[in-house]
Design a protein around this motif. Structure first.
Motif, PDB file in Angstrom:
ATOM      1  N   ARG A 173      33.347  48.036  40.947  1.00 10.52           N
ATOM      2  CA  ARG A 173      34.643  47.630  41.817  1.00 10.52           C
ATOM      3  C   ARG A 173      34.766  46.113  41.214  1.00 10.52           C
ATOM      4  NH1 ARG A 173      31.921  49.951  45.248  1.00 10.52           N
ATOM      5  NH2 ARG A 173      31.509  48.281  46.539  1.00 10.52           N
ATOM      6  N   ALA A 174      35.987  45.902  40.498  1.00  9.88           N
ATOM      7  CA  ALA A 174      35.992  44.467  40.336  1.00  9.88           C
ATOM      8  C   ALA A 174      37.423  44.126  39.926  1.00  9.88           C
ATOM      9  CB  ALA A 174      35.364  43.921  39.067  1.00  9.88           C
ATOM     10  N   ALA A 175      37.955  43.052  40.247  1.00 11.53           N
ATOM     11  CA  ALA A 175      39.306  42.648  39.917  1.00 11.53           C
ATOM     12  C   ALA A 175      39.424  41.184  39.633  1.00 11.53           C
ATOM     13  CB  ALA A 175      40.245  42.947  41.070  1.00 11.53           C
ATOM     14  N   ILE A 220      42.535  45.460  37.622  1.00  9.59           N
ATOM     15  CA  ILE A 220      41.523  45.904  38.589  1.00  9.59           C
ATOM     16  C   ILE A 220      40.673  46.940  37.552  1.00  9.59           C
ATOM     17  CG2 ILE A 220      41.204  47.296  40.597  1.00  9.59           C
ATOM     18  CD1 ILE A 220      44.059  46.846  41.302  1.00  9.59           C
ATOM     19  N   TRP A 221      39.526  47.019  37.955  1.00 12.58           N
ATOM     20  CA  TRP A 221      38.706  47.969  36.998  1.00 12.58           C
ATOM     21  C   TRP A 221      37.598  48.651  38.147  1.00 12.58           C
ATOM     22  CZ3 TRP A 221      38.891  42.996  35.864  1.00 12.58           C
ATOM     23  CH2 TRP A 221      37.627  42.078  36.097  1.00 12.58           C
ATOM     24  N   GLY A 222      37.187  49.570  37.643  1.00 20.07           N
ATOM     25  CA  GLY A 222      36.002  50.372  38.099  1.00 20.07           C
ATOM     26  C   GLY A 222      35.437  51.578  37.537  1.00 20.07           C
ATOM     27  N   GLU A 223      34.352  52.194  38.094  1.00 19.49           N
ATOM     28  CA  GLU A 223      33.538  53.175  37.253  1.00 19.49           C
ATOM     29  C   GLU A 223      33.220  54.231  38.394  1.00 19.49           C
ATOM     30  OE1 GLU A 223      30.325  51.680  35.061  1.00 19.49           O
ATOM     31  OE2 GLU A 223      31.507  50.323  33.595  1.00 19.49           O
ATOM     32  N   CYS A 224      33.778  55.253  38.280  1.00 16.78           N
ATOM     33  CA  CYS A 224      33.448  56.500  39.044  1.00 16.78           C
ATOM     34  C   CYS A 224      32.831  57.489  38.600  1.00 16.78           C
ATOM     35  CB  CYS A 224      34.726  57.009  39.453  1.00 16.78           C
ATOM     36  SG  CYS A 224      34.800  58.294  40.630  1.00 16.78           S
ATOM     37  N   GLN A 225      31.439  58.041  39.119  1.00 12.62           N
ATOM     38  CA  GLN A 225      30.841  58.957  38.824  1.00 12.62           C
ATOM     39  C   GLN A 225      31.454  60.286  38.892  1.00 12.62           C
ATOM     40  OE1 GLN A 225      27.546  58.727  37.365  1.00 12.62           O
ATOM     41  NE2 GLN A 225      28.234  60.461  36.692  1.00 12.62           N
TER      42      GLN A 225
END
Length: 464
Positions: free
Chosen positions: A60-62, A67-72
């Motif tokens: 979770r970053a911004a 904004i960006w993120g990685e979801c399993q």
């Protein structure tokens, strides 16, 4: 460490949060309800809510751009999701065909509700930086691309051909208007949806789509209500005046002749509008409404510029099940360059360029009497009597119900009827509790329709 400051825009009381760090300032103005409005359907909204928890996201970053993120997910590799904050857009490598997908909604919801769980960094992963670069390059290309050479001879022939068709259609329209007035309008309610069908089709054939649209608006008249005669005659009179203006267009001022051409159906190329001088400002989205006509949905977005004190209307048209292209919802703010379509009273506009929001909203001076509103409306109609929608803001009004009608009353005691549906009126009264409030609305065909109201630093959008 973030410092959270509540900033109020005092007349209409819009609320947003500013989050500051040492090197960046970025503004989170979407709340939970506004983000859920972006969902393509209820199922996506529900799934997005379920993903709006830190435990669902490995990354979770911004920063001020994205904004960006990685979801399993169910696969071996996590889904990579990004959101462009400059001009809201979503990207995700999941297989969903919905836009935005549940991952985009979930990440946006989590960011809106719990920014503290996001790592703030200027270093973006490749899938984010490359996507943003492509978007920027595409926008730049659209702005700077050279127009293809125009075959002036062929263009002149097309214009001449259309002029002949429009002239023929105009003659038939004037003859039809004369027949209607000669026969009288007493029998129109019995044939309300048939009596203009033939002439409407003829206007389409004559490439006068604007006139066809004017004729279709007759269907909006409720012929069971008292006073329908006045509304019908107003519509017919407007068509006659347009036809007179077209006949005498060579003697009209250039701006008026252009207004007449637009009303008939001539359009100004988008590329030509984009070349006009922009208005750079901090804009607030006051209202977003949808209306359906046949297989086409029209989206109307009203903006207000804090520095220029100007309204702007963005129009978008969607055919069939075409997905909506804009991500603007009521209450948010944007920094943008707006270009207006040429007109006697410029109102319709386009966004040429949008940037990250950095400015702080200031106070807006708005009138507190309908006498001032009426004066502004009269000024607009004196320049272009065919203006369909005239926006306004007013403060210090109170909602009342009397003689089976809803009214709003200003500080001078002047009461005017409002055109809002009954459920919106009850919502208005419940929200205000009988107290005075501020409002944004639109005057259309002499009727006032309120879109947003606020009181005690809180507000509700009546249109959804």
């Amino acid at each position: 460490m973030y410092v959270c400051t509540f900033v109020f825009f005092y007349s209409l009381h819009y609320l947003f949060l500013i989050f500051e760090s040492e090197n960046i300032i970025f503004l989170m103005q979407y709340n939970r309800e506004q983000i859920l409005q972006l969902a393509p359907d209820d199922a996506s909204a529900k799934a997005g809510r379920q993903l709006a928890t830190p435990g669902k996201w490995m990354v979770r970053a911004a920063n001020e751009l994205a904004i960006w993120g990685e979801c399993q997910g169910s696969g071996r590799n996590p889904y990579q999701t990004a959101i462009d904050l400059t001009n809201i857009a979503f990207k995700c490598n999941c297989p969903s065909r919905k836009f935005p997908c549940k991952h985009g909604l979930g990440l946006f919801l989590l960011y809106a509700e719990d920014q503290g769980t996001f790592h703030v960094t200027q270093e973006m992963p490749a899938y984010v930086s490359e996507w943003l670069s492509k978007r920027q390059a595409r926008e730049t290309t659209q702005e700077t691309k050279e127009e293809k050479p125009v075959d002036e001879t062929a263009r002149a022939k097309r214009v001449e051909s259309r002029e002949k068709k429009v002239a023929g259609g105009m003659e038939e329209l004037r003859a039809w208007l004369s027949d209607v007035i000669r026969a009288g309008i007493a029998q129109v309610p019995q044939q309300a949806y048939q009596f203009h069908n033939n002439i409407t089709a003829r206007m389409v054939d004559a490439q006068a789509g604007g006139l066809a649209g004017q004729l279709r608006q007759i269907n909006q008249i409720n012929f069971f209500n008292e006073g329908w005669q006045k509304q019908l005659l107003k519509r017919l009179s407007a068509l006659y005046i347009i036809s007179e203006g077209y006949t005498n267009r060579d003697s009209l001022p250039a701006a008026t002749a252009r207004d007449i051409a637009t009303l008939i159906g001539w359009t100004i190329p988008k590329e030509e509008v984009l070349q006009t001088e922009p208005v750079t400002d901090h804009w607030i989205v006051l209202s977003v409404t949808m209306s359906d006509e046949g297989n086409v949905t029209t989206e109307r977005i009203w903006l207000y510029g804090l520095g220029s004190s100007r309204f702007a209307l963005l129009l978008n048209f969607y055919a069939g099940n075409q997905p909506y292209q804009t991500m603007l919802v009521p209450g948010i703010q944007i920094d943008a360059d707006i270009v207006y379509y040429p007109a006697s009273v410029p109102m319709r506009a386009m966004i040429r360029q949008q940037r990250p929001v950095t400015g702080h909203p200031g106070q807006i001076d708005i009138p507190d009497s309908f006498s001032t509103i009426y004066k502004n409306i009269s000024g607009t109609l004196s320049q272009n009597p065919f203006t369909e929608q005239i926006p306004f803001m007013i403060e210090g009004i109170r909602a009342t119900f009397a003689n089976d009608r809803w009214f709003v009353t200003d500080l001078e005691g002047l009461s005017v009827p409002i055109a809002n549906p009954e459920d919106e009126c009850w919502n208005m009264l419940a929200f205000s509790g009988g107290r005075r409030f501020s409002a944004f609305g639109v005057c259309e065909q002499g009727q006032f329709d309120l879109h947003f109201i606020s009181a005690n630093r809180q507000g509700i959008f009546l249109k959804s």
